[in-house]
Design a protein around this motif. Sequence first.
Motif, PDB file in Angstrom:
ATOM      1  N   GLY A   1      10.501 -14.385   8.374  1.00 30.48           N
ATOM      2  CA  GLY A   1      10.428 -14.839   6.986  1.00 30.48           C
ATOM      3  C   GLY A   1       9.868 -13.805   6.024  1.00 30.48           C
ATOM      4  N   GLY A   2       9.865 -12.547   6.428  1.00 31.48           N
ATOM      5  CA  GLY A   2       9.376 -11.489   5.550  1.00 31.48           C
ATOM      6  C   GLY A   2       7.874 -11.299   5.561  1.00 31.48           C
ATOM      7  N   TRP A   3       7.165 -11.942   6.497  1.00 30.95           N
ATOM      8  CA  TRP A   3       5.701 -11.856   6.505  1.00 30.95           C
ATOM      9  C   TRP A   3       5.198 -10.456   6.813  1.00 30.95           C
ATOM     10  CZ3 TRP A   3       1.804 -15.372   5.503  1.00 30.95           C
ATOM     11  CH2 TRP A   3       2.230 -16.667   5.172  1.00 30.95           C
ATOM     12  N   ARG A   4       5.956  -9.693   7.586  1.00 26.65           N
ATOM     13  CA  ARG A   4       5.475  -8.367   7.964  1.00 26.65           C
ATOM     14  C   ARG A   4       5.768  -7.308   6.908  1.00 26.65           C
ATOM     15  NH1 ARG A   4       7.402 -10.453  12.731  1.00 26.65           N
ATOM     16  NH2 ARG A   4       5.926 -10.557  14.456  1.00 26.65           N
ATOM     17  N   CYS A   5       6.549  -7.631   5.916  1.00 26.69           N
ATOM     18  CA  CYS A   5       6.890  -6.659   4.858  1.00 26.69           C
ATOM     19  C   CYS A   5       7.497  -5.387   5.443  1.00 26.69           C
ATOM     20  CB  CYS A   5       5.664  -6.308   4.025  1.00 26.69           C
ATOM     21  SG  CYS A   5       4.907  -7.708   3.201  1.00 26.69           S
ATOM     22  N   GLY A   6       8.227  -5.518   6.546  1.00 28.15           N
ATOM     23  CA  GLY A   6       8.878  -4.366   7.144  1.00 28.15           C
ATOM     24  C   GLY A   6       7.972  -3.503   7.996  1.00 28.15           C
ATOM     25  N   ILE A   7       6.716  -3.882   8.179  1.00 27.22           N
ATOM     26  CA  ILE A   7       5.779  -3.115   8.996  1.00 27.22           C
ATOM     27  C   ILE A   7       5.936  -3.545  10.452  1.00 27.22           C
ATOM     28  CG2 ILE A   7       3.387  -2.473   9.368  1.00 27.22           C
ATOM     29  CD1 ILE A   7       4.556  -1.576   6.693  1.00 27.22           C
ATOM     30  N   LEU A   8       6.362  -2.629  11.318  1.00 32.55           N
ATOM     31  CA  LEU A   8       6.663  -2.976  12.698  1.00 32.55           C
ATOM     32  C   LEU A   8       5.612  -2.502  13.689  1.00 32.55           C
ATOM     33  CD1 LEU A   8      10.494  -2.210  12.783  1.00 32.55           C
ATOM     34  CD2 LEU A   8       9.302  -4.273  12.063  1.00 32.55           C
ATOM     35  N   THR A   9       4.551  -1.878  13.217  1.00 28.21           N
ATOM     36  CA  THR A   9       3.490  -1.411  14.106  1.00 28.21           C
ATOM     37  C   THR A   9       2.135  -1.769  13.504  1.00 28.21           C
ATOM     38  OG1 THR A   9       3.223   0.762  13.073  1.00 28.21           O
ATOM     39  CG2 THR A   9       4.927   0.555  14.769  1.00 28.21           C
TER      40      THR A   9
ATOM     41  N   LYS B   1     -17.525  -7.706  -0.978  1.00 25.57           N
ATOM     42  CA  LYS B   1     -16.941  -8.108  -2.254  1.00 25.57           C
ATOM     43  C   LYS B   1     -15.927  -7.100  -2.788  1.00 25.57           C
ATOM     44  CE  LYS B   1     -16.619 -10.838  -5.877  1.00 25.57           C
ATOM     45  NZ  LYS B   1     -15.839 -10.055  -6.827  1.00 25.57           N
ATOM     46  N   PRO B   2     -16.176  -5.784  -2.754  1.00 24.24           N
ATOM     47  CA  PRO B   2     -15.153  -4.851  -3.229  1.00 24.24           C
ATOM     48  C   PRO B   2     -13.846  -4.965  -2.457  1.00 24.24           C
ATOM     49  CG  PRO B   2     -17.272  -3.748  -3.047  1.00 24.24           C
ATOM     50  CD  PRO B   2     -17.433  -5.079  -2.400  1.00 24.24           C
ATOM     51  N   CYS B   3     -13.928  -5.252  -1.156  1.00 24.55           N
ATOM     52  CA  CYS B   3     -12.714  -5.427  -0.363  1.00 24.55           C
ATOM     53  C   CYS B   3     -11.987  -6.708  -0.761  1.00 24.55           C
ATOM     54  CB  CYS B   3     -13.063  -5.451   1.126  1.00 24.55           C
ATOM     55  SG  CYS B   3     -13.808  -3.925   1.738  1.00 24.55           S
ATOM     56  N   ILE B   4     -12.746  -7.750  -1.056  1.00 23.29           N
ATOM     57  CA  ILE B   4     -12.140  -9.007  -1.502  1.00 23.29           C
ATOM     58  C   ILE B   4     -11.397  -8.794  -2.812  1.00 23.29           C
ATOM     59  CG2 ILE B   4     -12.652 -11.343  -2.307  1.00 23.29           C
ATOM     60  CD1 ILE B   4     -15.045 -11.338  -0.378  1.00 23.29           C
ATOM     61  N   ASP B   5     -12.027  -8.071  -3.731  1.00 23.81           N
ATOM     62  CA  ASP B   5     -11.391  -7.824  -5.024  1.00 23.81           C
ATOM     63  C   ASP B   5     -10.124  -6.990  -4.872  1.00 23.81           C
ATOM     64  OD1 ASP B   5     -13.425  -9.212  -6.249  1.00 23.81           O
ATOM     65  OD2 ASP B   5     -14.589  -7.421  -6.753  1.00 23.81           O
ATOM     66  N   GLY B   6     -10.139  -6.036  -3.938  1.00 22.63           N
ATOM     67  CA  GLY B   6      -8.969  -5.192  -3.759  1.00 22.63           C
ATOM     68  C   GLY B   6      -7.857  -5.852  -2.971  1.00 22.63           C
ATOM     69  N   PHE B   7      -8.186  -6.912  -2.229  1.00 22.45           N
ATOM     70  CA  PHE B   7      -7.221  -7.572  -1.360  1.00 22.45           C
ATOM     71  C   PHE B   7      -6.025  -8.110  -2.133  1.00 22.45           C
ATOM     72  CE2 PHE B   7      -5.720 -11.570   0.536  1.00 22.45           C
ATOM     73  CZ  PHE B   7      -5.327 -11.140   1.788  1.00 22.45           C
ATOM     74  N   GLN B   8      -6.259  -8.603  -3.341  1.00 21.38           N
ATOM     75  CA  GLN B   8      -5.190  -9.238  -4.103  1.00 21.38           C
ATOM     76  C   GLN B   8      -4.112  -8.255  -4.534  1.00 21.38           C
ATOM     77  OE1 GLN B   8      -6.660 -10.596  -8.022  1.00 21.38           O
ATOM     78  NE2 GLN B   8      -8.543  -9.515  -7.518  1.00 21.38           N
ATOM     79  N   PHE B   9      -4.391  -6.957  -4.457  1.00 20.92           N
ATOM     80  CA  PHE B   9      -3.404  -5.955  -4.859  1.00 20.92           C
ATOM     81  C   PHE B   9      -2.657  -5.362  -3.662  1.00 20.92           C
ATOM     82  CE2 PHE B   9      -6.881  -5.848  -7.984  1.00 20.92           C
ATOM     83  CZ  PHE B   9      -6.175  -6.211  -9.116  1.00 20.92           C
ATOM     84  N   CYS B  10      -2.942  -5.886  -2.464  1.00 20.65           N
ATOM     85  CA  CYS B  10      -2.353  -5.324  -1.252  1.00 20.65           C
ATOM     86  C   CYS B  10      -1.240  -6.207  -0.715  1.00 20.65           C
ATOM     87  CB  CYS B  10      -3.424  -5.162  -0.168  1.00 20.65           C
ATOM     88  SG  CYS B  10      -4.758  -4.038  -0.619  1.00 20.65           S
ATOM     89  N   ARG B  11      -0.539  -5.671   0.273  1.00 18.12           N
ATOM     90  CA  ARG B  11       0.443  -6.465   0.994  1.00 18.12           C
ATOM     91  C   ARG B  11      -0.284  -7.344   2.004  1.00 18.12           C
ATOM     92  NH1 ARG B  11       4.943  -2.371   3.065  1.00 18.12           N
ATOM     93  NH2 ARG B  11       3.351  -0.784   2.735  1.00 18.12           N
TER      94      ARG B  11
END
Length: 414
Positions: free
Chosen positions: A226-234, A89-99
């Motif tokens: 379409g920008g799904w990776r948010c510039g993360i290439l690894t 549950k804490p991870c679920i709650d924090g997920f909404q603030f992540c990329r």
Amino acid sequence: MQPLLWNKHVIQNVKDQTGYDVPYQKAWYSLKMARDIVYGTWESSVQKLPAYLGAIQKYNPGTIVEWKHKAFQASTGKYVMGYVFWAFKPCIDGFQFCRNVIVDGTHLYTKYKYKLLIAAAMGESTEGDEGCALFLTVMADSLKQFVKVRTLCHHMECTGIAYAMCSNFNSTIKNVVLKDLCWQAGSEYQLRKFNRIMDEIKKQDVKAFAYLDAINKEKWTASHDGGWRCGILTTNMSECINGVLKGARRLPVSALVEITLEPVEHTVTKYSHAQQSASVVTRRQGRHGMNTHVVKIANRECSCGKWNQFGIPCSHAQKVCGAYNISAASMVKDYYDVMAYNNTYSKHFEPVQSEDYWDDPNFQLVHDPTIRTVTRPGRNQTTRIHNEMDWRQTRARQEAQQQQGDSSVQENVP
């Protein structure tokens, strides 16, 4: 009790305490027996898993657990384990603030062919098999009742664009130059430049072009994702988590789940109030495997090295700050401060008038012809920061050149 302990540690430990050299096989079997005593066998751990995950849900309301069984044994009244998904549950709650999410798979070091799939909040990529597809589907269905979830089944290759894709490409095509172009094509954000690189690949090798062109470009190129990776290439973020769980991957499944839940304890022993120094012993809750670090608040340093490197107090330093009633936030380097960031970009430039309005500098300037660089035929070399991929490619090129040199020498031998 120490998941990271392995055969070499057992051999050295026995050598230090008794002076005897233990054979590798004996160390392996002894360590296996010890793990079975502490954690149970894989079979008993699987039987324990439903009750343990149920207990996690009971004491952590909102935690999600989903099962997909392979079969039902009518003779025993038991289900055969297939897949299990859990989200705290804490991870679920924090997920909404992540990329977006990186999903990465890692094999367990057991006698059974199980794989652990991990979702790390950063960028998105997937391991393209049935287990990963199910993982993403269940993840989306489970989390949408708590947070607004985009379509998580938007599959990307597990390359983080580059590494696995280029590795697979190179294994098939076996050409380092084309592998470089594959990386350039996958990491290029502008469509026109991507098309230009693909034309160059086609010019050099039609089969290589056909290989890449047959793959859905949304799965491996930054210019089509379409920008799904948010510039993360690894997939470095998920690899870091894999490293944290490296020792746990040798354990039975219930112990593995337990370790993903357990916090890490920090035991602080204060030494000098003048230096505000202390030792910090870290270990997983209820287990041995202790590591000791020395923190000196006055010098803003920790023996783990992270505080010095990043300018942000590490977990050890934060605990020591708490022991001395010091705000850890006050120990962060000034350049991380919001005011410092604003001041960095607070100044502005003035436009330059046309040349007719320029002042006379009172002297004339010519270039120095003696410092001209010696050029070689071909494209000028660009300068950029090299990384691990470059080092591996450099070694591959050197080996390829060596092989070509050996071949030419053999051909010239009468």
